[in-house]
Design a protein around this motif. Structure first.
Motif, PDB file in Angstrom:
ATOM      1  N   ARG A  96       0.862  -1.178   0.000  1.00 54.72           N
ATOM      2  CA  ARG A  96       0.000   0.000   0.000  1.00 54.72           C
ATOM      3  C   ARG A  96       0.901   1.231   0.000  1.00 54.72           C
ATOM      4  O   ARG A  96       2.061   1.161   0.383  1.00 54.72           O
ATOM      5  CB  ARG A  96      -0.890   0.050   1.243  1.00 54.72           C
ATOM      6  CG  ARG A  96      -1.977  -1.000   1.315  1.00 54.72           C
ATOM      7  CD  ARG A  96      -3.112  -0.754   0.335  1.00 54.72           C
ATOM      8  NE  ARG A  96      -4.254  -1.614   0.600  1.00 54.72           N
ATOM      9  CZ  ARG A  96      -4.356  -2.913   0.284  1.00 54.72           C
ATOM     10  NH1 ARG A  96      -3.359  -3.539  -0.311  1.00 54.72           N
ATOM     11  NH2 ARG A  96      -5.456  -3.589   0.569  1.00 54.72           N
ATOM     12  N   TYR A 122      -7.661   2.432   4.039  1.00 54.71           N
ATOM     13  CA  TYR A 122      -7.111   1.124   3.655  1.00 54.71           C
ATOM     14  C   TYR A 122      -8.117   0.011   3.912  1.00 54.71           C
ATOM     15  O   TYR A 122      -8.514  -0.214   5.045  1.00 54.71           O
ATOM     16  CB  TYR A 122      -5.813   0.852   4.418  1.00 54.71           C
ATOM     17  CG  TYR A 122      -4.798   1.957   4.223  1.00 54.71           C
ATOM     18  CD1 TYR A 122      -4.077   2.064   3.041  1.00 54.71           C
ATOM     19  CD2 TYR A 122      -4.601   2.926   5.213  1.00 54.71           C
ATOM     20  CE1 TYR A 122      -3.169   3.094   2.842  1.00 54.71           C
ATOM     21  CE2 TYR A 122      -3.689   3.964   5.018  1.00 54.71           C
ATOM     22  CZ  TYR A 122      -2.974   4.043   3.835  1.00 54.71           C
ATOM     23  OH  TYR A 122      -2.087   5.066   3.639  1.00 54.71           O
ATOM     24  N   LYS A 123      -8.499  -0.671   2.846  1.00 52.85           N
ATOM     25  CA  LYS A 123      -9.442  -1.786   2.969  1.00 52.85           C
ATOM     26  C   LYS A 123      -8.812  -3.028   2.330  1.00 52.85           C
ATOM     27  O   LYS A 123      -8.173  -2.927   1.270  1.00 52.85           O
ATOM     28  CB  LYS A 123     -10.740  -1.486   2.210  1.00 52.85           C
ATOM     29  CG  LYS A 123     -11.467  -0.229   2.658  1.00 52.85           C
ATOM     30  CD  LYS A 123     -12.452  -0.517   3.793  1.00 52.85           C
ATOM     31  CE  LYS A 123     -13.464   0.599   3.994  1.00 52.85           C
ATOM     32  NZ  LYS A 123     -12.902   1.939   4.150  1.00 52.85           N
ATOM     33  N   PRO A 124      -9.026  -4.206   2.927  1.00 57.09           N
ATOM     34  CA  PRO A 124      -8.475  -5.420   2.314  1.00 57.09           C
ATOM     35  C   PRO A 124      -9.149  -5.708   0.965  1.00 57.09           C
ATOM     36  O   PRO A 124     -10.339  -5.466   0.803  1.00 57.09           O
ATOM     37  CB  PRO A 124      -8.824  -6.528   3.314  1.00 57.09           C
ATOM     38  CG  PRO A 124      -9.243  -5.840   4.569  1.00 57.09           C
ATOM     39  CD  PRO A 124      -9.743  -4.486   4.176  1.00 57.09           C
ATOM     40  N   GLU A 131      -3.929  -9.454   5.589  1.00 54.82           N
ATOM     41  CA  GLU A 131      -4.161  -8.176   4.910  1.00 54.82           C
ATOM     42  C   GLU A 131      -4.981  -7.245   5.812  1.00 54.82           C
ATOM     43  O   GLU A 131      -4.775  -6.033   5.825  1.00 54.82           O
ATOM     44  CB  GLU A 131      -4.866  -8.403   3.561  1.00 54.82           C
ATOM     45  CG  GLU A 131      -4.827  -7.171   2.668  1.00 54.82           C
ATOM     46  CD  GLU A 131      -5.645  -7.346   1.399  1.00 54.82           C
ATOM     47  OE1 GLU A 131      -6.336  -8.376   1.250  1.00 54.82           O
ATOM     48  OE2 GLU A 131      -5.603  -6.430   0.553  1.00 54.82           O
ATOM     49  N   CYS A 135      -3.846  -3.468   6.878  1.00 52.82           N
ATOM     50  CA  CYS A 135      -4.702  -2.289   6.725  1.00 52.82           C
ATOM     51  C   CYS A 135      -4.914  -1.597   8.072  1.00 52.82           C
ATOM     52  O   CYS A 135      -4.889  -0.372   8.172  1.00 52.82           O
ATOM     53  CB  CYS A 135      -6.046  -2.677   6.106  1.00 52.82           C
ATOM     54  SG  CYS A 135      -5.912  -3.155   4.366  1.00 52.82           S
TER      55      CYS A 135
ATOM     56  N   VAL B  95      -0.570   1.385  -9.334  1.00 58.80           N
ATOM     57  CA  VAL B  95      -1.656   0.653  -8.671  1.00 58.80           C
ATOM     58  C   VAL B  95      -1.930   1.289  -7.317  1.00 58.80           C
ATOM     59  O   VAL B  95      -0.995   1.619  -6.583  1.00 58.80           O
ATOM     60  CB  VAL B  95      -1.274  -0.841  -8.461  1.00 58.80           C
ATOM     61  CG1 VAL B  95      -2.413  -1.595  -7.780  1.00 58.80           C
ATOM     62  CG2 VAL B  95      -0.924  -1.504  -9.776  1.00 58.80           C
ATOM     63  N   ARG B  96      -3.190   1.497  -7.011  1.00 52.45           N
ATOM     64  CA  ARG B  96      -3.607   1.903  -5.667  1.00 52.45           C
ATOM     65  C   ARG B  96      -4.858   1.108  -5.309  1.00 52.45           C
ATOM     66  O   ARG B  96      -5.548   0.600  -6.184  1.00 52.45           O
ATOM     67  CB  ARG B  96      -3.954   3.396  -5.596  1.00 52.45           C
ATOM     68  CG  ARG B  96      -2.809   4.363  -5.760  1.00 52.45           C
ATOM     69  CD  ARG B  96      -1.871   4.384  -4.555  1.00 52.45           C
ATOM     70  NE  ARG B  96      -0.935   5.490  -4.610  1.00 52.45           N
ATOM     71  CZ  ARG B  96       0.170   5.536  -5.362  1.00 52.45           C
ATOM     72  NH1 ARG B  96       0.477   4.521  -6.151  1.00 52.45           N
ATOM     73  NH2 ARG B  96       0.966   6.592  -5.329  1.00 52.45           N
ATOM     74  N   GLU B  97      -5.138   1.042  -4.030  1.00 52.35           N
ATOM     75  CA  GLU B  97      -6.373   0.393  -3.570  1.00 52.35           C
ATOM     76  C   GLU B  97      -7.386   1.463  -3.200  1.00 52.35           C
ATOM     77  O   GLU B  97      -7.046   2.460  -2.553  1.00 52.35           O
ATOM     78  CB  GLU B  97      -6.062  -0.518  -2.372  1.00 52.35           C
ATOM     79  CG  GLU B  97      -7.301  -1.111  -1.699  1.00 52.35           C
ATOM     80  CD  GLU B  97      -7.656  -0.405  -0.398  1.00 52.35           C
ATOM     81  OE1 GLU B  97      -8.835  -0.033  -0.242  1.00 52.35           O
ATOM     82  OE2 GLU B  97      -6.756  -0.218   0.438  1.00 52.35           O
ATOM     83  N   CYS B  98      -8.620   1.280  -3.594  1.00 52.47           N
ATOM     84  CA  CYS B  98      -9.721   2.150  -3.184  1.00 52.47           C
ATOM     85  C   CYS B  98     -10.963   1.289  -3.030  1.00 52.47           C
ATOM     86  O   CYS B  98     -11.272   0.492  -3.931  1.00 52.47           O
ATOM     87  CB  CYS B  98      -9.941   3.232  -4.241  1.00 52.47           C
ATOM     88  SG  CYS B  98     -11.278   4.368  -3.826  1.00 52.47           S
ATOM     89  N   TRP B  99     -11.672   1.431  -1.901  1.00 52.41           N
ATOM     90  CA  TRP B  99     -12.899   0.665  -1.634  1.00 52.41           C
ATOM     91  C   TRP B  99     -12.650  -0.854  -1.666  1.00 52.41           C
ATOM     92  O   TRP B  99     -13.510  -1.627  -2.115  1.00 52.41           O
ATOM     93  CB  TRP B  99     -13.992   1.030  -2.655  1.00 52.41           C
ATOM     94  CG  TRP B  99     -14.406   2.461  -2.629  1.00 52.41           C
ATOM     95  CD1 TRP B  99     -14.617   3.244  -1.536  1.00 52.41           C
ATOM     96  CD2 TRP B  99     -14.678   3.304  -3.771  1.00 52.41           C
ATOM     97  NE1 TRP B  99     -14.991   4.510  -1.916  1.00 52.41           N
ATOM     98  CE2 TRP B  99     -15.048   4.569  -3.276  1.00 52.41           C
ATOM     99  CE3 TRP B  99     -14.656   3.105  -5.156  1.00 52.41           C
ATOM    100  CZ2 TRP B  99     -15.371   5.632  -4.115  1.00 52.41           C
ATOM    101  CZ3 TRP B  99     -14.980   4.154  -5.989  1.00 52.41           C
ATOM    102  CH2 TRP B  99     -15.332   5.408  -5.476  1.00 52.41           C
ATOM    103  N   GLY B 100     -11.475  -1.284  -1.231  1.00 54.21           N
ATOM    104  CA  GLY B 100     -11.198  -2.713  -1.206  1.00 54.21           C
ATOM    105  C   GLY B 100     -11.008  -3.344  -2.568  1.00 54.21           C
ATOM    106  O   GLY B 100     -11.167  -4.554  -2.737  1.00 54.21           O
ATOM    107  N   ARG B 101     -10.653  -2.511  -3.552  1.00 54.49           N
ATOM    108  CA  ARG B 101     -10.310  -3.013  -4.880  1.00 54.49           C
ATOM    109  C   ARG B 101      -9.031  -2.333  -5.349  1.00 54.49           C
ATOM    110  O   ARG B 101      -8.776  -1.186  -4.998  1.00 54.49           O
ATOM    111  CB  ARG B 101     -11.373  -2.574  -5.905  1.00 54.49           C
ATOM    112  CG  ARG B 101     -12.573  -3.417  -5.909  1.00 54.49           C
ATOM    113  CD  ARG B 101     -13.598  -2.795  -6.808  1.00 54.49           C
ATOM    114  NE  ARG B 101     -14.642  -3.745  -7.009  1.00 54.49           N
ATOM    115  CZ  ARG B 101     -14.679  -4.644  -7.977  1.00 54.49           C
ATOM    116  NH1 ARG B 101     -13.738  -4.679  -8.900  1.00 54.49           N
ATOM    117  NH2 ARG B 101     -15.655  -5.499  -8.066  1.00 54.49           N
ATOM    118  N   ARG B 142     -13.167   9.400  -4.590  1.00 51.55           N
ATOM    119  CA  ARG B 142     -13.514   9.019  -3.223  1.00 51.55           C
ATOM    120  C   ARG B 142     -14.345  10.096  -2.538  1.00 51.55           C
ATOM    121  O   ARG B 142     -15.273   9.806  -1.795  1.00 51.55           O
ATOM    122  CB  ARG B 142     -12.196   8.801  -2.479  1.00 51.55           C
ATOM    123  CG  ARG B 142     -12.370   8.169  -1.182  1.00 51.55           C
ATOM    124  CD  ARG B 142     -11.087   7.500  -0.785  1.00 51.55           C
ATOM    125  NE  ARG B 142     -11.380   6.616   0.291  1.00 51.55           N
ATOM    126  CZ  ARG B 142     -10.797   5.461   0.477  1.00 51.55           C
ATOM    127  NH1 ARG B 142      -9.886   5.059  -0.371  1.00 51.55           N
ATOM    128  NH2 ARG B 142     -11.110   4.711   1.493  1.00 51.55           N
TER     129      ARG B 142
END
Lengths: 261, 261
Positions: A96, A122-124, A131, A135, B95-101, B142
């Motif tokens: 992340r 941060y969400k899995p 994970e 998070c 790559v980033r994570e948002c809303w668990g994706r 977001r």
């Protein structure tokens, strides 16, 4: 359970030797065949390789064993699934971004009744306890320090508390790196070694492979290798104490980082 | 400038054929030799390969050409640096994570005077205009939608506005995917093709390679390939209009997703 491998160096070093022994445990000399992964920092960038095949059968693991990627901070993981299916999104390490830096995390162990409220950024993506723990750690870190990366001693003090809290839910052997420092927390089993001048020959325990580090290093190089079970038969590895968090910087245990903990 | 390649399919498909032609432009048939990268969604997981070597010289690109990773959404990029050094952290895709994706992003173009306030959870690790644009897009998305992934039509309407705003700063050909849909925005140059039954033979323009897709597909398969410059000499590619955002789902342009835009 899984196994962890980390490397922290004062000069970019390849992990071909250690990874060769480690990957063999991913389905041949040991049972960790439910995927594997490895993350290399290069400058501020990260190369992440993950695969849900066993490391011994993976063409990508084969590439890593042959292609000497040089890095100052590496974290690798071979998985034997306890929680979460065998899918790519459940393979460690996880990455992340926080404060404009990548953070790499891998975990060995099993957390029970660990279901923290994750209402931060941060969400899995997958469904592992690991994970979730990563998070939670980042959410807590960000709330504690606000919008700026803290000094290493402050970060270490924070991580000692936070990892102890998570370890209250079960086994939490973990490695975390932001490319500068590598943090390793031991619940049950973790070993390390610092290789430095004068270098000697090391012999893998899982493969018929030896290397004379004197031939491939300079006298200034220093490399710390941290791993669940020692990788070599003829070197002296130091075992972590249960509950211990160590910080590795420039290839050695950073004692000043821990002093304020 | 750089080049982009995207693939969106209704069934996991390998990108070996298209990537072989595309990677050749990374230093041989074209000048994009300042790094490259490719991201594959597999379920909710992502495999990201980045390298600051030219794609034609990279052992990792060689692996991708030989190892048929099957994916429903792929984004690849070859770089000719305009802003930011040639380092790993500046290689696309990001790559980033948002809303668990996971969200994957790549950009071709050059943004001038683009320095938005990034006071949300996403901060660039490198120093490209592209990563800045990605972080801005996620921050804006977001804030607009709160804590829940919106329906595709809403997301598309939002992205039409947001990409038009960013494109006001310069050239913004970009691809974005969350593993379900692939969004492609064209400022100056982007082409696509939908391959479906009855499949025919395609011939690469950059290498002496042909493939008869009828031999490697089933009649139900459908694959959209989106790329800066057409990859084959004997197929009919559709050119995007400047300012156009297209959404690809299950291997075709999703017209219902765009209707509400």
């Amino acid at each position: 359970m899984c196994q962890l491998l980390g490397m922290n160096c004062n000069t970019p070093t390849d992990i071909v030797f250690s990874f060769t022994g480690f990957a063999t445990r991913g389905g041949r000399t040991d049972e960790h065949k439910d995927g594997w992964g490895i993350a290399f920092f290069e400058g501020n960038g990260v190369r992440l390789f993950v695969d849900h095949q066993a490391a011994v059968a993976s063409p990508i693991a084969e590439l890593i064993k042959r292609y000497p990627i040089k890095s100052k901070n590496v974290i690798a993981h071979i998985r034997k699934a306890t929680q979460g299916q065998v899918t790519l999104e459940n393979c460690h390490p996880f990455v992340r971004e926080c404060w404009g830096r990548y953070w790499v995390f891998a975990h060995n162990g099993d957390l029970k009744n660990f279901d923290p409220v994750l209402d931060g950024p941060y969400k899995p993506v997958g469904n592992t306890d690991s994970e979730r723990a990563f998070c939670y750690l980042l959410q807590k870190m960000r709330r504690h320090f606000g919008e700026v990366l803290p000094a290493l001693a402050e970060l270490t003090a924070f991580l000692k508390q936070a990892t102890a809290e998570i370890a209250g839910h079960g086994t939490f052997n973990m490695m975390l790196s932001n490319g500068e420092a590598l943090f390793a927390h031991c619940s049950t089993k973790l070993h390390y070694i610092v290789r430095q001048y004068p270098f000697t020959t090391a012999k893998l325990s899982d493969e018929e492979v030896s290397v004379d580090f004197a031939e491939v290093t300079t006298p200034k190089d220093r490399v710390a290798v941290i791993v669940t079970e020692p990788l070599t038969t003829n070197e002296s590895w130091t075992q972590f104490q249960p509950g211990e968090l160590k910080v590795f910087v420039d290839g050695e245990v950073c004692t000043s980082c821990s002093a304020s903990g």
